[in-house]
Design an enzyme around this catalytic site. Structure first.
Site, mmCIF file in Angstrom:
data_model
loop_
_atom_site.group_PDB
_atom_site.id
_atom_site.type_symbol
_atom_site.label_atom_id
_atom_site.label_comp_id
_atom_site.label_asym_id
_atom_site.label_seq_id
_atom_site.Cartn_x
_atom_site.Cartn_y
_atom_site.Cartn_z
ATOM 1 N N SER A 178 0.816 -1.206 0.000
ATOM 2 C CA SER A 178 0.000 0.000 0.000
ATOM 3 C C SER A 178 0.860 1.271 0.000
ATOM 4 O O SER A 178 1.822 1.368 -0.762
ATOM 5 C CB SER A 178 -0.969 -0.037 1.177
ATOM 6 O OG SER A 178 -1.973 0.941 1.056
ATOM 7 N N ASP A 389 -9.245 -3.961 -6.615
ATOM 8 C CA ASP A 389 -8.752 -2.897 -5.749
ATOM 9 C C ASP A 389 -8.927 -1.555 -6.455
ATOM 10 O O ASP A 389 -8.309 -1.301 -7.481
ATOM 11 C CB ASP A 389 -7.268 -3.162 -5.450
ATOM 12 C CG ASP A 389 -6.635 -2.108 -4.557
ATOM 13 O OD1 ASP A 389 -7.308 -1.127 -4.203
ATOM 14 O OD2 ASP A 389 -5.444 -2.276 -4.223
ATOM 15 N N HIS A 445 -7.682 -4.874 -1.542
ATOM 16 C CA HIS A 445 -6.528 -4.131 -1.041
ATOM 17 C C HIS A 445 -6.399 -4.378 0.468
ATOM 18 O O HIS A 445 -7.284 -3.995 1.228
ATOM 19 C CB HIS A 445 -6.758 -2.638 -1.296
ATOM 20 C CG HIS A 445 -5.634 -1.740 -0.914
ATOM 21 N ND1 HIS A 445 -4.672 -1.371 -1.810
ATOM 22 C CD2 HIS A 445 -5.303 -1.130 0.246
ATOM 23 C CE1 HIS A 445 -3.807 -0.557 -1.211
ATOM 24 N NE2 HIS A 445 -4.181 -0.406 0.038
#
Length: 468
Positions: A178, A389, A445
């Site tokens: 991330s 995502d 995600h």
């Protein structure tokens, strides 16, 4: 930022011995944990490493296979401000919460067999300072940024390895996901530059792993509309209007471009109620930091109870992905847990899975040039994305990977787990630099939370140089 060299090589063995003796007193070998039945079936060490004014907390899990020869990987989570506990308990570690039988009290833990620690020692660190159980000894020390955090994480790694010299000779990987794609990329560059400058000890960097990484803000943010169109959230007409009036730039649009502004407003309304972390799941309250929120510091306040929703037994008809996140708060804030982990009690009164109150400056918007430089090194690289995502879409990741201008050695194809397509992959190579990109089918995600077993297979093949 200038690098600080260690003492000359003849003094190094004495230094290693002295620091190793100190860490033996400060580190904790954890054999049992509240909520886990019996002794842990793996070696867990926890502790702190001092970097500047920061005390960075870590969880170290030794490889369950051959720790004397298996690689070692530094891992920390995104946010910024999300604890490495995320990785340990929800993503790649050998523990998981038992979310089906919870009846109150300290949540129970169970062994998770498909851990990346099966073949790799993993050093989980709460970075940057203010994350998890990490803290600053001074008021000024709470202030950090992308570049400062990357430098402190690099220094943490060097100090930890000096304190644990038996791991210095092993192959080293850096793993992040991330938002930490930004600082993690800089950490890798810091290691390369330190090695080139002759800083001792030399770190045996073999490669790096980037899960759903934020690399370039412009590429990432512009990719969201493209991705939304590809998966059917946006009609052809709306997409073509945005392309026509926005000239491919869909982020930070103002009323000075009225037609583009209106097209983006339509798009924003269309996805407003979509779960950006996984477009297939219901939109729930997420105990995670919002990159666009005010990040002024709130003295390590606990996230409001309003950020939680009821556990699965109380809402059997609608399960949200973050039900088990609430368990991490109940578990990590329990005094018996903190005592077992060797946490310095009373310093971080309210542990947060993701701390929204960091005094953190976003001072790097792109690390694409770092990767262009790293692509000249003989490194092994794995980059992966969930294909549902909308926070860091696969379209943006594929775009920055293409911008590296690498040679394709294995073109786009499916990769298989248990006879089923687990995603799609493509492999690049250039002068000893090898990059594998993999999508994870049906994942959000971060992908390893949604497809934990599949991501274990992906990692295991990568680390053993098998084709994904």
């Amino acid at each position: 930022m200038a690098m600080t060299s260690l003492p000359s090589l003849p003094l190094l063995p004495l230094l290693l011995f002295a620091i190793a003796a100190n860490v033996a007193l400060g580190a904790t070998i954890v054999k049992t944990l509240p909520g886990f039945e019996g002794e842990l079936p793996f070696t867990l060490e926890t502790g702190y490493v001092s970097v500047d004014d920061s005390e960075l907390f870590y969880y170290f899990i030794e490889s369950q296979s051959n720790p004397k020869e298996d690689p070692i990987m530094l891992w920390y989570s995104g946010g910024p401000g999300c604890s490495a506990f995320n990785g340990l308990i929800f993503e790649i570690g050998p523990l998981a919460f038992n979310i089906t039988d919870y009846e109150g009290g300290v949540p129970s833990l169970q062994y998770y067999p498909y851990s990346w620690s099966k073949s790799t020692s993993i050093l989980f660190v709460d970075a940057p300072v203010g994350t998890g159980f990490s803290y600053s000894k001074t008021q000024a020390g709470w202030y950090t940024s992308d570049t400062k955090s990357a430098w402190q994480t690099y220094q943490f790694l060097r100090k930890w390895l000096i304190e644990h010299p038996q791991y210095l000779k092993l192959q080293l990987f850096i793993g992040v996901d991330s938002y930490s794609g930004i600082s993690g990329s800089i950490v890798v560059q810091n290691i390369v530059e330190g090695n080139e400058a002759g800083v001792v000890p030399r770190l045996n960097l073999k490669g790096y792993i980037l899960g759903c990484p934020r690399i370039d803000a412009t590429i990432n943010d512009n990719s969201k509309l493209i991705f939304s169109h590809r998966i059917g959230l946006v009609s052809d007409d709306i997409y073509e209007a945005a392309k026509k009036y926005c000239n491919g730039s869909y982020d930070d649009v103002t009323t000075s471009e009225p037609k583009c502004y209106e097209a983006i407003k339509v798009y924003d309304r269309l996805i407003k109620d979509i779960n950006k972390y996984d477009t297939l799941e219901p939109k729930c309250t997420w105990a995670s930091p919002n990159q666009e929120e005010d990040m002024s510091r709130r003295a390590l306040e606990e996230t409001s109870s309003d950020d939680f929703i009821l556990s699965p037994p109380k809402i059997p008809d609608m399960w949200c992905h973050n039900f088990n996140y609430a368990m991490s708060y109940w578990w990590a804030n329990d005094r018996s847990v903190q005592e077992a982990l060797g946490v310095r009690l009373g310093i971080v009164d309210n542990w947060e899975r993701c701390n929204k109150s960091l005094q953190y400056t976003l001072d790097v918007s792109s690390v694409l040039d770092y990767h262009k430089n790293l692509s000249k090194m003989g490194l092994q690289v794995l980059v992966y994305n969930g294909d549902h995502d909308l926070t860091i879409p696969c379209t943006g990741t594929q775009k920055w990977v293409k911008a590296l201008n690498l040679t394709i050695v294995n073109d786009w194809r499916p990769w298989i787990v248990d006879g089923q397509i687990a995603g799609y992959t493509i492999k690049y190579s250039e002068s000893g630099y090898r990059l594998t990109y993999a999508s994870v089918l049906g994942a959000g995600h971060s992908p390893q939370e949604y497809k934990r077993r599949v991501c274990y297979e992906m990692f295991n093949r990568f680390i053993h140089y098998y084709p994904i």
